[in-house]
Design a protein around this motif. Structure first.
Motif, PDB file in Angstrom:
ATOM      1  N   GLU A 162      15.744  29.033   0.710  1.00  0.00           N
ATOM      2  CA  GLU A 162      14.379  29.514   0.939  1.00  0.00           C
ATOM      3  C   GLU A 162      14.271  31.016   0.676  1.00  0.00           C
ATOM      4  O   GLU A 162      13.330  31.493   0.028  1.00  0.00           O
ATOM      5  N   ILE A 163      15.259  31.763   1.162  1.00  0.00           N
ATOM      6  CA  ILE A 163      15.285  33.211   0.946  1.00  0.00           C
ATOM      7  C   ILE A 163      15.451  33.529  -0.541  1.00  0.00           C
ATOM      8  O   ILE A 163      14.772  34.399  -1.095  1.00  0.00           O
ATOM      9  N   ALA A 164      16.353  32.793  -1.203  1.00  0.00           N
ATOM     10  CA  ALA A 164      16.598  33.037  -2.633  1.00  0.00           C
ATOM     11  C   ALA A 164      15.349  32.769  -3.465  1.00  0.00           C
ATOM     12  O   ALA A 164      15.015  33.541  -4.372  1.00  0.00           O
ATOM     13  N   MET A 165      14.659  31.673  -3.160  1.00  0.00           N
ATOM     14  CA  MET A 165      13.445  31.352  -3.905  1.00  0.00           C
ATOM     15  C   MET A 165      12.375  32.421  -3.671  1.00  0.00           C
ATOM     16  O   MET A 165      11.633  32.794  -4.574  1.00  0.00           O
ATOM     17  N   LYS A 166      12.310  32.933  -2.436  1.00  0.00           N
ATOM     18  CA  LYS A 166      11.351  33.981  -2.098  1.00  0.00           C
ATOM     19  C   LYS A 166      11.664  35.259  -2.877  1.00  0.00           C
ATOM     20  O   LYS A 166      10.767  36.031  -3.220  1.00  0.00           O
ATOM     21  N   MET A 167      12.956  35.459  -3.171  1.00  0.00           N
ATOM     22  CA  MET A 167      13.371  36.659  -3.906  1.00  0.00           C
ATOM     23  C   MET A 167      13.290  36.476  -5.419  1.00  0.00           C
ATOM     24  O   MET A 167      13.633  37.381  -6.180  1.00  0.00           O
ATOM     25  N   GLY A 168      12.885  35.285  -5.872  1.00  0.00           N
ATOM     26  CA  GLY A 168      12.693  35.073  -7.296  1.00  0.00           C
ATOM     27  C   GLY A 168      13.865  34.461  -8.035  1.00  0.00           C
ATOM     28  O   GLY A 168      13.899  34.489  -9.272  1.00  0.00           O
ATOM     29  N   PHE A 169      14.847  33.891  -7.306  1.00  0.00           N
ATOM     30  CA  PHE A 169      15.974  33.242  -7.968  1.00  0.00           C
ATOM     31  C   PHE A 169      15.497  31.992  -8.704  1.00  0.00           C
ATOM     32  O   PHE A 169      14.571  31.305  -8.252  1.00  0.00           O
ATOM     33  N   SER A 170      16.147  31.661  -9.822  1.00  0.00           N
ATOM     34  CA  SER A 170      15.807  30.468 -10.586  1.00  0.00           C
ATOM     35  C   SER A 170      16.364  29.233  -9.895  1.00  0.00           C
ATOM     36  O   SER A 170      17.449  29.258  -9.308  1.00  0.00           O
ATOM     37  N   SER A 171      15.656  28.116  -9.987  1.00  0.00           N
ATOM     38  CA  SER A 171      16.138  26.857  -9.390  1.00  0.00           C
ATOM     39  C   SER A 171      17.356  26.323 -10.133  1.00  0.00           C
ATOM     40  O   SER A 171      18.077  25.458  -9.625  1.00  0.00           O
TER      41      SER A 171
END
Length: 422
Positions: free
Chosen positions: A81-90
């Protein structure tokens, strides 16, 4: 200035100031990381782990997935969740690497330190999605393998079926070292070799002292302990496991030194009631210091003892079990008491059951409640429940006290879902 506020005295003000002073250096970490959704308790752990608020913030911003590996209590969902919020690719490879740690740590907590590769892939699809690219999976596995984090082995069963097992290398190394120390203890000189007739004389004296006789199974347990350096005694509560140890101790010389321990303080007290010697938690026995996370006794600094008694062995995880085994000197005995129907390990692995399944360590099964134990309805009825037996008739309502000790109160009632209980 705080004491000017109504309701705040000097002592409360001092506590507030002390708390502020203790936290002010972490202000950057609190602002940056709590803003990402991390609770203050996790932020505190991060600062403690990385020894600096700045380093903690830097590491999480660089790769939030390291939370899963480095901080106990953070699951994949929160890190993702944190990574996605920071813009990490899926499709990020680091997602798969993090999932590997998450999956196998959870498996280990459930008692399994490895799994089949196909099962791993099925779970990966459920969490990362079936669209997660094979290329990222392969890169993640190669990275973990090159870093020495994975244990992988190919097998062929009797029917010619080929399959691959894998797990985290750290658990493989722990279990391998556990095998080493158990073998070391089993192969050492046995210092309690005693003539059976002489042993029985000591046992009869112990029976006179305690006012009751050992059962045939307890006698088997006593002699198994005397004749082997490592012994497992399993059975329900009240079957006389600890009493058998007292019978074994009656057969040794007066200067024979022993230590007794358990995971919980309550179990260590139960040992004291039987042997008359102070029981300890495993951490206390090993001289654990929480502030420094260090142990006084380890592989280089052994315990000064002829015997270690470990109660509630089913609840001990493999990491703590290894610490205990490292500290036991050559020539000392290890007697493990446990109940495979009891709570599972509070942590990784399945220490007791794996030893039993190995068929390498003598195991004595106590399957009948001892006369003293039968006085407790908690013990007798818990055995009935474990064996799938009804302890009340279907639909029974009311209250009932059971056992000679009157230690179990049953309350029966019908739960009507339509009743408003507000």
């Amino acid at each position: 200035a705080l004491v000017k506020v109504k309701g705040i005295g000097i002592k409360t003000a001092e506590r507030i100031v002390d708390k502020f002073i203790g936290c002010k250096d972490k202000s950057k970490a609190y602002v940056e990381l709590c803003g990402l959704g991390l609770p203050t308790s996790i932020v505190d752990k991060l600062v403690l782990t990385y020894h600096s608020p700045d380093i903690a913030v830097s590491k999480i911003k660089e790769n939030p997935y390291i939370l899963i590996k480095d901080i106990k209590g953070v699951g994949f969902k929160k890190a993702d969740e944190i990574a996605m919020k920071m813009g990490f690719s899926s499709d990020d490879v680091r997602r798969c690497v993090a999932f590997v740690y998450y999956f196998f740590n959870n498996k280990a907590d459930d008692g399994d330190c490895y799994t089949e590769y196909d099962e791993f892939l099925n779970e990966l699809d459920k969490v990362l999605g079936v669209d997660y690219p094979d290329e990222s999976i392969n890169k993640a596995m190669k990275q973990l393998d090159s870093e020495g984090e994975l244990w992988v082995k190919d097998y062929i069963n009797d029917d010619g079926y080929e399959y691959t097992l894998l797990g985290l290398k750290k658990y493989y190394d722990i279990e391998k070292e556990i095998c080493h120390h158990l073998t070391r203890l089993m192969n050492a000189e046995n210092r309690t070799v005693i003539d059976e007739e002489i042993a029985m004389q000591h046992i009869r004296k112990q029976e006179e002292k305690q006012g009751w006789s050992f059962t045939e199974r307890q006698l088997e347990g006593i002699f198994t302990c005397l004749n082997n350096n490592v012994t497992i005694i399993i059975g329900y509560g009240g079957t006389g496991k600890t009493s058998a140890v007292s019978g074994m101790l009656a057969c040794v010389d007066e200067g024979y030194d022993f230590e007794q321990c358990a995971l919980s303080g309550k179990a260590s007290v139960n040992l004291t009631d039987i042997t008359g010697k102070e029981g300890k938690t495993i951490h206390s026995l090993l001289g654990y210091t929480p502030e420094t996370n260090t142990y006084q006794y380890d592989e280089k600094h052994k315990l000064y003892t002829d015997l270690v008694i470990l109660d509630e062995a089913s609840m001990v995880d493999i990491e703590l079990a290894l610490r205990l085994l490292r500290a036991i000197p050559n020539g000392a005995k290890l007697i493990m008491l446990g109940d495979t129907n009891q709570l599972e390990a509070i942590g990784a692995g399945n220490f007791l059951l794996d030893m039993i399944d190995s068929d390498k360590i003598p195991v004595v099964l106590f399957d009948k409640v001892h006369r003293q134990g039968a006085k407790s309805a908690i013990k007798t009825e818990s055995i009935n429940v474990a064996e799938g037996k009804r302890i009340v008739k279907s639909g029974w309502q009311g209250t009932e006290i059971r056992g000679e000790l009157q230690d179990l109160k049953l309350i029966g009632f019908n739960h009507n879902k339509s009743v408003n209980t507000k």
